[in-house]
Motif scaffolding. Structure first.
Motif, short mmCIF file in Angstrom:
data_model
loop_
_atom_site.label_atom_id
_atom_site.label_comp_id
_atom_site.label_asym_id
_atom_site.label_seq_id
_atom_site.Cartn_x
_atom_site.Cartn_y
_atom_site.Cartn_z
N LEU A 132 52.79 35.18 42.71
CA LEU A 132 51.43 35.59 43.08
C LEU A 132 50.78 34.38 43.73
O LEU A 132 50.58 33.36 43.07
CB LEU A 132 50.63 35.96 41.83
N SER A 133 50.46 34.45 45.00
CA SER A 133 49.95 33.27 45.67
C SER A 133 48.43 33.29 45.78
O SER A 133 47.85 34.26 46.28
CB SER A 133 50.56 33.17 47.08
N ALA A 134 47.80 32.20 45.31
CA ALA A 134 46.35 32.08 45.48
C ALA A 134 45.98 32.01 46.95
O ALA A 134 44.87 32.36 47.34
CB ALA A 134 45.84 30.84 44.74
N ARG B 136 48.03 33.23 49.67
CA ARG B 136 48.55 34.27 50.56
C ARG B 136 48.28 35.67 50.04
O ARG B 136 48.16 36.60 50.82
CB ARG B 136 50.06 34.05 50.76
N THR B 137 48.22 35.80 48.72
CA THR B 137 47.91 37.13 48.15
C THR B 137 46.81 36.96 47.11
O THR B 137 46.99 37.31 45.94
CB THR B 137 49.16 37.77 47.51
N PRO B 138 45.65 36.44 47.54
CA PRO B 138 44.60 36.16 46.54
C PRO B 138 44.18 37.39 45.75
O PRO B 138 43.86 37.29 44.57
CB PRO B 138 43.46 35.60 47.39
N HIS B 139 44.22 38.56 46.39
CA HIS B 139 43.70 39.74 45.69
C HIS B 139 44.69 40.28 44.68
O HIS B 139 44.30 40.74 43.62
CB HIS B 139 43.22 40.77 46.71
N ARG B 140 45.98 40.16 44.97
CA ARG B 140 46.98 40.50 43.96
C ARG B 140 46.87 39.56 42.76
O ARG B 140 46.99 39.98 41.61
CB ARG B 140 48.39 40.41 44.55
N MET B 141 46.65 38.29 43.03
CA MET B 141 46.46 37.31 41.95
C MET B 141 45.27 37.70 41.07
O MET B 141 45.36 37.70 39.84
CB MET B 141 46.24 35.91 42.53
N VAL B 142 44.15 38.04 41.71
CA VAL B 142 42.95 38.41 40.96
C VAL B 142 43.23 39.64 40.09
O VAL B 142 42.91 39.67 38.90
CB VAL B 142 41.77 38.66 41.91
#
Lengths: 174, 174, 174, 174, 174, 174, 174, 174
Positions: free
Chosen positions: G37-39, G41-47
């Motif tokens: 989960l990338s802060a 590149r995929t910030p919303h998946r991380m959130v």
């Protein structure tokens, strides 16, 4: 007037440093907004602001942070606008956490680091002006005049020092 | 086509790092030129290039340097265009001379530091694209597509890892 | 009298440190000039001064700088005279930008770093005297006398400490 | 011929770095001697050499050291000639002991630090040439020619890169 | 009484730190002498003192230094007695020159670094006591009593804190 | 024979470095023991060994550690013998954790830091010899002979270099 | 089985380090999931993952990152579970960006830093076990057995070294 | 009430920092004890406390230390409870000894570093709350309310800044 530059920081305690970016923009009459948005305490407000910035007409983001310095990097992710980072550290920090974090963004997440403290905040304002001046000849001319003014001030100091000598020059400056 | 971005370095030995900035610009079809201009060996060619850049239609300067790192700072003085600095250090340098010098520009001489090495050079190219995209909607759309592509790649890796488990995932990647 | 040593700095705020180099030269009656020439604000005045220095009879250049420290390195490029660098940093700087930049000049651009702060500025003056003394026997003798004077002062302190003991010695010095 | 420059180091293992200083002097046909004198193992030979150097006609001392780096500083004390220090560190040293020690000499004991490694040793040779050239017009002319040669090489690289483009240029260099 | 420990420093300004070593020795009634011997200003007095120390009955040398820190290392070379080094730095030094130099002595020149500042000077006195106590049972017993006293003081603080709670405990200490 | 020196480390992986301390002691025929005692994995064995050391006739403790480096400091607490610390770090560590921890012992807990790596381990052995030689004239004479041997080796290298010149000297050494 | 620990990283390239955390959990049969989960590149998946973690039964989060290290800090904000950070740096980084960023979280955003590299990842797994063992006596017993096993291994090495001596012991280990 | 958290430090001088951990626990009404236990002066009291902690009902240990920082690491060895470390350094320490030591614990000895100074101590208290909240829904709800309160405060500052502008906002805060 719509702001062209957004200046963000995570805490009111960063404002004395970041306000120098606003001062630089004021000097060139560039409209801007100054916001307190914390990556750690109000992450969702930060995300919303970042996502909406371009649509609201903002063209450059200046973000200040100390310590772990997540705000500039996360804003660089939430918007595709150029983001300029300013390190704010109230106490000497041998680990230089904020600066060190800013200059180590991974490939694909560009962040432009301007340095640490008030001079860096002022320079962030100037770099925003340089970017905006690409599409604004009047602003470009104003910037060139500013550069000439700085040069004149240094040349004046030099002439005065040559005239007075070291002791009298230092006395005059108090 | 006229170059919109100038990529400068002081020595051919910096080219393997700085070419990543050119690669990033190529990916977005942004015309650019790549130059070897040394602050220490050809200072006058460097000055001339810097002074002429804006007039030749260049809009963003990317400058790489190692060691004392004079080139980015001196170019930031000779032109009023935005200048993005990339540190290049072939051997580990505990003093971090190049980075340290870049982030300490004095008030009035703004320089944007992108970091060190090939990833920073790539990011310098991306930041140039973000700046140019302020006045080019097609470029802005291309940039947004690139961001989505990166996200897709990470999400794909995540899905594959969840499917395969750690060992098989690492085996597959070799 | 023609100056034999040129002492340059980028800002009047560096003068309290750099004046110690002038003080050292005054102690040996070496004629010198002190100039404010900024690599960042008056780059062309700096270049002109550097190019003219040797022709005007100057034989050693002392250059002080903080932060990005471009002045000493750029002067070392514009003249073939020996250039001695003094770091000036008003606040503690864990990155040690100025010193780090000075000691990392590339092959072909020699710069002699004397250290940081007033003691380093004084030592820069002394090294200039050592260089000039190669062609001036009177100056060499004056320098030897200075060394003997320093030794005498330390030997005197030692004798006094042995006589008085630690407490009385510290009391006497206040 | 009498040596004009003395190049000293504490151990034969420093020779691959320090020989670059000798190479630079050879390029300008400056006579020199290269010596192994250890501050830690042969302190009295070091003292004797330092005290006798000026009388033997030596005019500049170049001293290399790693680790605690006592040799350059102690030689700067035993002679009144200009002493140029070169740091030699075989392994990465985050404490940067040798450089850090060299740039912290106390007031009254001037030492000129040239940097670390082979490039710094070469530059030490060049600075010695600059000092000797103050009293030798032929040497000054040879130095100017060297500077022009370096400039020509960089300008040639730049022209070739512009001609060939990045890929072909890198291919050609292998 | 003949001194058993020699405490040396290069300047009277180091005495407020180094006197803590003398205080520690006084606490155990170990005779000692305190001397100002500069590696940079009185190198020959330093050499003479070092060479004569063992013959005069001195058994441990404590040497304090800041900056380039040549004194402890050079004394470790001029005598075969154990030499304990104490770093003295009046201002914060990110390069940590003195400590860095002390812990990088080359093979064959052993130097024991005790740390930086007054606590390290006190500990240098304690280590000298530990060494002397190898041949003096009374001194060993006195040292053991000191250790017990320290333990008692901490245990007393702990008991008082448990009794009073945090606020009252801090109030009591003022 | 009873060991006079105890060499301790926390893991067998430190042995290649610490064995250099044993080698130095072997060179002077000083009996010693080498032990693996971990502050983190066998804390109670470490405590027992430390408490019993003096009673078993051990007079000097050499303790090596990397990372958090608790072993040397905890041994310095469990025994009143002099304890010499050697840092062992298998990979470059910019934080320099082991060295940094060793030189920051609090007042009342003296620890003598010898440096990092095999040379520091050898020097720890030499310092132990210097301490033991205070009560052993034969050992003192052997140490003096060792110092003379080192000096002879350096003087020999110097003579050979002067004879052969740089190139032939380096060729001969291969 | 539901995972009790979530192990997150921003890129598949961090997996060789972070898998050590999974290995530690496997050793104690603690169910876990490993996610990319990338802060950046995929910030919303991380959130989303962070917000849902507690509700899905996860009790401890382990997050690895290099460079700017945003992932651990942002996860510590999106969840109220304990978050353990592991620094991953593929190349030596004198600025220590990841570690420096992790240990500088602002008041109100707690993040527990375990260190850098595979050993720190393993320790993160162990700390998760310690936390889970607060509510699981079987796990606590298994952990105690593990500690005893480590102690036994070190004691065995010590005994073998005492038996064999240094040379034979090192030979046996190869 | 039985303490659930033990807060330990080596000296009463650390209490002003560590009390912030107690304050955080007080805010959530978590019972705790505060103890002065020195790894260097009362090692055996420290060992006893660590070994008994779990049996006495303590579930999380917070340990503060400066300098060599042995207390947190040794407690992490003497108990199997989660141990949270807080660095306490009264003066700027470029070597960052305490932090550097904490984040370099070896494999098998997990220690969670929270950072340096009062904010880190407060965060250690918060992380203890997060751990205890895994088994206490009321505590989890209280923690969530605290997070919301922090967010509200930042959002309030932001609104006020937007209303007043920079100057009036700074005036109001004094």
């Amino acid at each position: 007037v719509n702001p062209l530059v957004g200046i963000c920081m995570g805490s009111a305690s960063d404002l004395p440093v970041l306000r120098r970016a606003a001062d630089a923009l004021d000097r060139f009459s560039v409209p801007h907004e100054v916001r307190i948005l914390s990556a750690h305490r109000t992450p969702h407000r930060m995300v919303e602001w970042g996502r909406a910035a371009a649509g609201r007409g903002i063209r450059v983001v200046i973000a200040g942070a100390g310590g772990s310095a997540h705000l500039p990097g996360m804003l660089a992710v939430e918007t595709d606008l150029p983001v300029l980072a300013v390190a704010v550290e109230s106490s000497p920090d041998p680990l230089n956490a904020a600066l060190g974090s800013m200059v180590r963004m991974p490939e694909g997440a560009p962040l432009a680091t301007m340095g640490k403290g008030p001079a860096a905040a002022w320079n962030a304002g100037l770099l925003a002006v340089r970017i905006l001046a690409l599409a604004d000849e009047g602003l470009a001319a104003a910037y060139a005049a500013y550069v000439a003014e700085l040069a004149g001030r240094v040349a004046g100091d030099d002439a005065r020092l040559v005239d007075l000598g070291v002791d009298a020059f230092l006395d005059e400056r108090g």
